[in-house]
Design a protein around this motif. Structure first.
Motif, PDB file in Angstrom:
ATOM      1  N   ARG A  94       0.832  -1.217   0.000  1.00 58.15           N
ATOM      2  CA  ARG A  94       0.000   0.000   0.000  1.00 58.15           C
ATOM      3  C   ARG A  94       0.860   1.259   0.000  1.00 58.15           C
ATOM      4  O   ARG A  94       0.524   2.251  -0.658  1.00 58.15           O
ATOM      5  N   ALA A  95       1.966   1.221   0.740  1.00 54.59           N
ATOM      6  CA  ALA A  95       2.828   2.396   0.836  1.00 54.59           C
ATOM      7  C   ALA A  95       3.582   2.679  -0.462  1.00 54.59           C
ATOM      8  O   ALA A  95       4.088   3.789  -0.654  1.00 54.59           O
ATOM      9  N   ALA A  96       3.646   1.692  -1.353  1.00 52.88           N
ATOM     10  CA  ALA A  96       4.443   1.831  -2.576  1.00 52.88           C
ATOM     11  C   ALA A  96       3.668   2.449  -3.729  1.00 52.88           C
ATOM     12  O   ALA A  96       4.258   2.755  -4.768  1.00 52.88           O
ATOM     13  N   VAL A  97       2.351   2.603  -3.563  1.00 51.08           N
ATOM     14  CA  VAL A  97       1.526   3.087  -4.670  1.00 51.08           C
ATOM     15  C   VAL A  97       0.632   4.231  -4.203  1.00 51.08           C
ATOM     16  O   VAL A  97       0.392   4.413  -3.008  1.00 51.08           O
ATOM     17  N   ASP A  98       0.111   4.966  -5.177  1.00 52.95           N
ATOM     18  CA  ASP A  98      -0.804   6.074  -4.903  1.00 52.95           C
ATOM     19  C   ASP A  98      -2.249   5.705  -5.216  1.00 52.95           C
ATOM     20  O   ASP A  98      -3.146   6.537  -5.054  1.00 52.95           O
ATOM     21  N   ILE A  99      -2.458   4.498  -5.677  1.00 54.89           N
ATOM     22  CA  ILE A  99      -3.813   4.049  -6.014  1.00 54.89           C
ATOM     23  C   ILE A  99      -4.356   3.182  -4.881  1.00 54.89           C
ATOM     24  O   ILE A  99      -3.591   2.633  -4.088  1.00 54.89           O
ATOM     25  N   PRO A 100      -5.687   3.051  -4.771  1.00 55.57           N
ATOM     26  CA  PRO A 100      -6.257   2.212  -3.717  1.00 55.57           C
ATOM     27  C   PRO A 100      -5.856   0.751  -3.873  1.00 55.57           C
ATOM     28  O   PRO A 100      -5.683   0.251  -4.992  1.00 55.57           O
ATOM     29  N   VAL A 101      -5.687   0.068  -2.757  1.00 54.93           N
ATOM     30  CA  VAL A 101      -5.421  -1.375  -2.734  1.00 54.93           C
ATOM     31  C   VAL A 101      -6.565  -2.021  -1.962  1.00 54.93           C
ATOM     32  O   VAL A 101      -6.707  -1.794  -0.763  1.00 54.93           O
ATOM     33  N   ILE A 102      -7.385  -2.797  -2.638  1.00 56.61           N
ATOM     34  CA  ILE A 102      -8.551  -3.413  -1.998  1.00 56.61           C
ATOM     35  C   ILE A 102      -8.090  -4.598  -1.173  1.00 56.61           C
ATOM     36  O   ILE A 102      -7.549  -5.572  -1.716  1.00 56.61           O
ATOM     37  N   HIS A 103      -8.300  -4.547   0.136  1.00 54.53           N
ATOM     38  CA  HIS A 103      -7.860  -5.614   1.035  1.00 54.53           C
ATOM     39  C   HIS A 103      -8.825  -6.789   0.945  1.00 54.53           C
ATOM     40  O   HIS A 103     -10.041  -6.646   1.145  1.00 54.53           O
ATOM     41  N   LEU A 104      -8.280  -7.932   0.642  1.00 57.48           N
ATOM     42  CA  LEU A 104      -9.088  -9.143   0.495  1.00 57.48           C
ATOM     43  C   LEU A 104      -9.850  -9.475   1.777  1.00 57.48           C
ATOM     44  O   LEU A 104     -10.989  -9.956   1.736  1.00 57.48           O
ATOM     45  N   GLY A 105      -9.247  -9.200   2.928  1.00 57.08           N
ATOM     46  CA  GLY A 105      -9.924  -9.461   4.187  1.00 57.08           C
ATOM     47  C   GLY A 105     -11.163  -8.602   4.374  1.00 57.08           C
ATOM     48  O   GLY A 105     -12.157  -9.035   4.985  1.00 57.08           O
ATOM     49  N   ASP A 106     -11.133  -7.367   3.851  1.00 63.43           N
ATOM     50  CA  ASP A 106     -12.293  -6.485   3.969  1.00 63.43           C
ATOM     51  C   ASP A 106     -13.471  -7.004   3.153  1.00 63.43           C
ATOM     52  O   ASP A 106     -14.617  -6.988   3.616  1.00 63.43           O
ATOM     53  N   THR A 107     -13.195  -7.445   1.920  1.00 59.95           N
ATOM     54  CA  THR A 107     -14.283  -7.940   1.080  1.00 59.95           C
ATOM     55  C   THR A 107     -14.865  -9.231   1.654  1.00 59.95           C
ATOM     56  O   THR A 107     -16.074  -9.459   1.597  1.00 59.95           O
ATOM     57  N   THR A 108     -14.012 -10.062   2.240  1.00 63.64           N
ATOM     58  CA  THR A 108     -14.474 -11.307   2.847  1.00 63.64           C
ATOM     59  C   THR A 108     -15.321 -11.027   4.084  1.00 63.64           C
ATOM     60  O   THR A 108     -16.417 -11.586   4.250  1.00 63.64           O
ATOM     61  N   ALA A 109     -14.835 -10.164   4.948  1.00 62.04           N
ATOM     62  CA  ALA A 109     -15.569  -9.831   6.163  1.00 62.04           C
ATOM     63  C   ALA A 109     -16.918  -9.210   5.836  1.00 62.04           C
ATOM     64  O   ALA A 109     -17.929  -9.501   6.496  1.00 62.04           O
ATOM     65  N   SER A 110     -16.959  -8.361   4.824  1.00 61.09           N
ATOM     66  CA  SER A 110     -18.215  -7.728   4.426  1.00 61.09           C
ATOM     67  C   SER A 110     -19.246  -8.770   3.998  1.00 61.09           C
ATOM     68  O   SER A 110     -20.426  -8.695   4.374  1.00 61.09           O
ATOM     69  N   ALA A 111     -18.807  -9.764   3.227  1.00 61.41           N
ATOM     70  CA  ALA A 111     -19.726 -10.810   2.776  1.00 61.41           C
ATOM     71  C   ALA A 111     -20.244 -11.637   3.943  1.00 61.41           C
ATOM     72  O   ALA A 111     -21.427 -12.008   3.982  1.00 61.41           O
ATOM     73  N   ILE A 112     -19.382 -11.931   4.898  1.00 56.99           N
ATOM     74  CA  ILE A 112     -19.785 -12.723   6.065  1.00 56.99           C
ATOM     75  C   ILE A 112     -20.823 -11.963   6.881  1.00 56.99           C
ATOM     76  O   ILE A 112     -21.858 -12.513   7.283  1.00 56.99           O
TER      77      ILE A 112
END
Length: 227
Positions: A94-112
């Motif tokens: 995340r620190a290496a780029v200026d674009i958003p990085v979608i965290h896989l854990g966030d998408t998984t937790a949201s679905a649960i």
């Protein structure tokens, strides 16, 4: 349509599924000959796997950070790290780029949570199950995460690296995973917390709701890309 950045190759078997799913979902949404705009950087997994085994996570993070910067330079509007285990170095990427990085854990937790569940069993590599980085991220969303026994964790890990990462899908291994899942006590659902596991296990194989992290990650990406 925005351009999806994919940091893949860990393994390429699962990255191929990322690529396939993104294009299938875009075609389903837009029809015709539409396909996803994707910039994919595929690393040599043998090098990353060696760093994992040797505990050289900082080196692995630097390698993926460099790859992520290349994906951004290639025109990606946001980025997916196409592996559960390497979310251990999410902060470096995340620190290496200026674009958003979608965290896989966030998408998984949201679905649960959208499914109304709070307690889930986690399957993944030994690194993902044994180390706290992934479990604690899920728990930060208010979830309770259960793990298999030590012996079952070793078996799940072995099948991932010795079979699934090499494109080997065996019915015997599917039954083994089903047995591991059956031994979870109190789980309301099961996280397929390694991208390769979805090559072996589907919802049809498990009586509990399953949460396929690859598909959930890609669905979130396509939603962002199309808007």
């Amino acid at each position: 349509m925005l351009t999806i950045g994919m940091l893949g190759g860990m393994s390429w078997e699962s990255s191929a599924e990322y690529y396939r799913l993104a294009n299938v979902l875009v075609r389903e949404r837009l029809g015709g000959l539409h396909s996803a705009r994707i910039v994919l950087h595929s690393v040599d997994f043998a090098e990353i796997e060696r760093m994992q085994v040797e505990g050289r996570w900082d080196d692995a993070g630097k390698a993926l950070a460099e790859a992520a910067a290349a994906v951004q330079a290639g025109g990606a509007d946001f980025l997916l790290i196409c592996t559960n285990t390497m979310h251990k170095v999410y902060d470096q990427v995340r620190a290496a780029v200026d674009i958003p990085v979608i965290h896989l854990g966030d998408t998984t937790a949201s679905a649960i949570k959208n499914a109304g569940l709070t307690t889930v069993g986690l399957l993944g590599t030994g690194f993902t199950m044994d180390q706290p980085f992934y479990r604690e991220h899920l728990e930060s969303h208010g979830l309770r995460v259960l793990l298999p026994s030590t012996e079952d964790r070793a078996t799940v890990h072995r099948i991932i690296y010795d079979e699934l990462c090499l494109g080997i899908v065996r019915e015997e291994s599917r039954r083994t995973y089903q047995d591991v899942i059956a031994r979870f006590e109190g789980a309301e659902g099961i996280i397929l917390g390694c991208t390769e596991i979805e090559l072996l296990i589907t919802q049809d194989d498990v009586p509990l709701p399953v949460f396929p992290t690859t598909r959930l990650h890609v669905e979130a990406a396509v939603e962002r890309a199309i808007g």
